[in-house]
Enzyme design. Structure first.
Site, mmCIF file in Angstrom:
data_model
loop_
_atom_site.group_PDB
_atom_site.id
_atom_site.type_symbol
_atom_site.label_atom_id
_atom_site.label_comp_id
_atom_site.label_asym_id
_atom_site.label_seq_id
_atom_site.Cartn_x
_atom_site.Cartn_y
_atom_site.Cartn_z
ATOM 1 N N LYS A 10 -6.471 -5.350 -5.822
ATOM 2 C CA LYS A 10 -6.055 -6.287 -4.846
ATOM 3 C C LYS A 10 -6.427 -7.422 -3.786
ATOM 4 C CE LYS A 10 -2.349 -4.276 -2.872
ATOM 5 N NZ LYS A 10 -2.638 -4.816 -1.567
ATOM 6 N N ASP A 66 -7.841 -1.482 -3.730
ATOM 7 C CA ASP A 66 -6.870 -2.812 -2.796
ATOM 8 C C ASP A 66 -9.027 -3.555 -1.685
ATOM 9 O OD1 ASP A 66 -4.779 -3.575 -1.749
ATOM 10 O OD2 ASP A 66 -4.337 -1.653 -0.494
ATOM 11 N N GLU A 101 -4.992 -9.920 -0.410
ATOM 12 C CA GLU A 101 -3.802 -10.293 0.117
ATOM 13 C C GLU A 101 -4.350 -11.403 0.712
ATOM 14 O OE1 GLU A 101 -3.388 -8.010 3.785
ATOM 15 O OE2 GLU A 101 -3.098 -6.376 2.551
ATOM 16 N N ASP A 113 -5.446 0.110 1.184
ATOM 17 C CA ASP A 113 -6.325 0.505 1.719
ATOM 18 C C ASP A 113 -5.828 1.215 2.767
ATOM 19 O OD1 ASP A 113 -4.610 -2.226 2.373
ATOM 20 O OD2 ASP A 113 -5.854 -3.474 2.967
ATOM 21 N N GLU A 152 5.719 -8.067 0.079
ATOM 22 C CA GLU A 152 5.387 -7.218 1.290
ATOM 23 C C GLU A 152 6.823 -7.883 2.325
ATOM 24 O OE1 GLU A 152 3.790 -4.196 3.517
ATOM 25 O OE2 GLU A 152 2.258 -4.781 2.908
#
Length: 279
Positions: A113, A83, A115, A44, A182
């Site tokens: 994926k 994403d 978050e 994204d 990250e």
């Protein structure tokens, strides 16, 4: 044949580093395949580096599907990970499953994926239980940039470091096949990597991760206004493209392009007949 989830796990077991890059279009996907990149992330991040948004928060499912389909068409070998955008999995496990299913069924991705850590573990489990591979993402999570007060290093205190370790273990337990780490201290990333059985993919998380992922626009030098600390520039495409475009414009302006070499011509007899008809 595309890279499989099992092959990525075997790479961790064999201590073979995993190189992942983002891609957002057909030609880039072709190049990454040719270069032997085992997995491509349709991130994204396209919101910022392709669409010009200030953050990834504005990216929609439609944005992602549009670019995902192009990447899938361009790649034959890489595992394609998509994403899930902001607010497409946060409301419930069912919402997460439905949108993940769109990426697989409509977009052609092989994995998605998400978050988050403990807070999204139930969504990860629901998606995985239905047969869709999930990659996790902890540390600096760009979709939460407003809550995190900017793009800052995460896990620098004991409490936040322990929280990230808990997140990683929760994602592993929920069935994630890998986790992006990250913008966190390298030492913390090393501890997380050693403490779980699934691959860790670092971006600004040091050399001990099982693999690395970079935004392709950053590592190719497409932008001059900002270079993330975790990025190494392997090319200066901004400079190369600017030079090429400037040369093109100059040649067109002075009539040096196109030449006969770049032009098509009529057969002489046809030309003579044509002139008789119009002159």
């Amino acid at each position: 044949m595309r890279t499989t989830i099992s092959q990525l796990k075997e790479m961790k077991q064999n201590k073979q580093k995993i190189a992942i890059l983002t891609a957002y279009d057909y030609p880039t996907a072709q190049i990454l395949d040719k270069a032997g990149i085992p997995a491509i992330l349709v991130g994204d991040s396209l919101g910022m580096v392709v669409l010009g948004y200030d953050s990834t928060v504005s990216v929609t499912m439609e944005d992602m599907l549009h670019h995902l389909k192009a990447v899938v068409r361009g790649s034959q070998k890489a595992l394609i990970i998509a994403d899930m955008p902001f607010m497409t999995y946060h409301l419930s496990p069912e919402q997460a499953l439905l949108n993940a299913g769109r990426f697989i069924q409509e977009g052609g991705a092989q994995a998605v994926k998400l978050e988050g850590g403990v807070n999204v573990a139930d969504k990860v489990k629901r998606i995985v239980d239905c047969g869709i591979p999930v990659m996790g993402h902890i540390g600096l999570t760009p979709q939460s940039v407003n809550q995190l007060s900017g793009f800052k290093v995460q896990g620098k205190t004991l409490a936040t470091a322990l929280s990230l370790i808990e997140d990683a273990k929760a994602l592993e337990k929920a069935g994630a096949f890998a986790i992006v780490l990250e913008t966190m201290p390298a030492e913390l990333a090393a501890i997380i990597t050693a403490g779980i059985s699934i691959p860790t993919i670092g971006i600004g998380a040091g050399e001990e991760c099982d693999g690395q992922v970079q935004v392709i626009s950053d590592m190719l030098g497409m932008f001059t206004d900002f270079v993330p600390k975790h990025t190494k520039r392997y090319a200066d495409l901004n400079g190369s493209i600017t030079k090429a475009v400037s040369e093109y414009a100059a040649e067109v302006t002075k009539g040096a392009f196109p030449t006969l070499k770049e032009s098509f011509t009529l057969d002489k007899k046809v030309l003579e007949e044509l002139k008789k008809c119009v002159l």
